[in-house]
Design an enzyme around this catalytic site. Sequence first.
Site, PDB file in Angstrom:
ATOM      1  N   HIS A  97      -3.301   7.150   2.762  1.00 12.82           N
ATOM      2  CA  HIS A  97      -3.832   5.733   2.331  1.00 12.82           C
ATOM      3  C   HIS A  97      -5.169   5.379   2.653  1.00 12.82           C
ATOM      4  O   HIS A  97      -5.234   5.558   4.017  1.00 12.82           O
ATOM      5  CB  HIS A  97      -2.665   4.644   2.493  1.00 12.82           C
ATOM      6  CG  HIS A  97      -3.295   3.217   2.473  1.00 12.82           C
ATOM      7  ND1 HIS A  97      -3.986   2.935   1.095  1.00 12.82           N
ATOM      8  CD2 HIS A  97      -3.223   2.187   3.273  1.00 12.82           C
ATOM      9  CE1 HIS A  97      -3.967   1.425   1.219  1.00 12.82           C
ATOM     10  NE2 HIS A  97      -3.646   1.128   2.414  1.00 12.82           N
ATOM     11  N   CYS A 102       0.673  -1.272   0.115  1.00  8.66           N
ATOM     12  CA  CYS A 102       0.120  -0.036  -0.065  1.00  8.66           C
ATOM     13  C   CYS A 102       0.938   1.270   0.109  1.00  8.66           C
ATOM     14  O   CYS A 102       0.264   2.219  -0.177  1.00  8.66           O
ATOM     15  CB  CYS A 102      -0.967  -0.135   1.158  1.00  8.66           C
ATOM     16  SG  CYS A 102      -1.820  -1.578   1.086  1.00  8.66           S
ATOM     17  N   ASN A 145     -10.448  -0.218   0.037  1.00  6.56           N
ATOM     18  CA  ASN A 145      -8.941  -0.084   0.244  1.00  6.56           C
ATOM     19  C   ASN A 145      -8.409  -0.792  -1.242  1.00  6.56           C
ATOM     20  O   ASN A 145      -8.395  -1.844  -1.393  1.00  6.56           O
ATOM     21  CB  ASN A 145      -8.732  -0.988   1.481  1.00  6.56           C
ATOM     22  CG  ASN A 145      -6.999  -0.683   1.692  1.00  6.56           C
ATOM     23  OD1 ASN A 145      -6.273  -0.457   0.514  1.00  6.56           O
ATOM     24  ND2 ASN A 145      -6.674  -1.125   2.747  1.00  6.56           N
TER      25      ASN A 145
END
Length: 333
Positions: free
Chosen positions: A254, A112, A284
């Site tokens: 994020h 990520c 996500n």
Amino acid sequence: MSRAAVLSGVGSCLPFRAVPNDELAADLGSSEEWIRSRTGIGQRYFADRGTATSDLAAGAGEKALKCAGVSTVDVVLVATTTPDRPCPATAPVVAARLGMRGTAAYDVSAVCTGFVYGLATAAGLISARVADRVLLIGAETFSTLLNPRDRSTAVIFGDGAGAVVLRSGDPAEPGALGPFDLGSDGEGEDLITVPAGGSRQRLSGTEPASDDRYFAMSGKEVFRHAVQRMTGSARAVLVRAGWQAQQVDHLVSHQANLRITNHVADDLGIARGRCVSNIAEVGNTAAASIPLALDHAHADGTLRPGGRTLLTAFGGGLTWGSAVLTWPDLDQV
Ligand code: UT7
């Protein structure tokens, strides 16, 4: 004269199929209410069979090039956890799809945090005069890694791609990236992992199917690390930039979990209203999360020219990183 990487285009691409919480909840013993209240997610997009990471990456890349008003770059970078194949990298395929056969292209692997690591890589290529222009794409088909029986991950992740074009420019102009803060801690390798399929735990092809082929995450512990690392990294980059937290117009973290974003904002002293968030619509999306959020916030007018923008990410590795820029005046395409 020193050169900076200046953001000059942004774009994104989502698969066609939106998957609302209700569609996943029943089979997993979960509920729309649990997913929304614990994560902020309302839906995510899943790529159909036949759609690979490079397809989404090329879609996002094409839009970012158009926004920047260019058709070629010197280097194509793809940040991804879900490449089309273990070998070769996905970036050369994307470059060829975008009409750039012959152009340098490689992947960045930091889960990520991949997009922020990619920004630093692109900035380095530009300041070292290896490249004048870089296309950086964060792209994932994370649904291909998800264990359909693991409710703690199956409801969180989604597919998509976001991209930016970076050109060489003056460190003082709007859109110039930096300073950066990057870090990692491999002691935490087991907290976010696909255990099997690499050189550590090999797949012989004759073993029974194992959950070790799937993505796994120690949610609670990762939550704690995510807040701690993104806050620490963001603080470090603010000090380097000489910015006070109160001067930040947009925090683009994020999109791991809305509760994580809120904790980070609170700990930094940035009003929650200044957090860019599209997790309700896309979930996500790992390495695609920050560029997707940037593109959506640019399109809806949230990110305005001159806004002081703080990016911060955390992911598997463990890895983390942050960067700042003043939002540039970009075309709407
Ligand atoms: O992108 C990379 C970085 N990723 C992240 O930063 C994600 C970080 N972690 C998280 O976002 C959260 O930890 C999760 C969303 C994964 C889980 O939320 P949580 O509030 O930490 O829940 P938990 O793991 O502490 O579990 C609490 C309860 C458990 O039940 P018991 O043991 O209390 O009976 C879980 O089994 O919630 C249960 N649970 C669920 N219930 C309904 C876990 N997932 C679900 C679910 N639906 N989908």
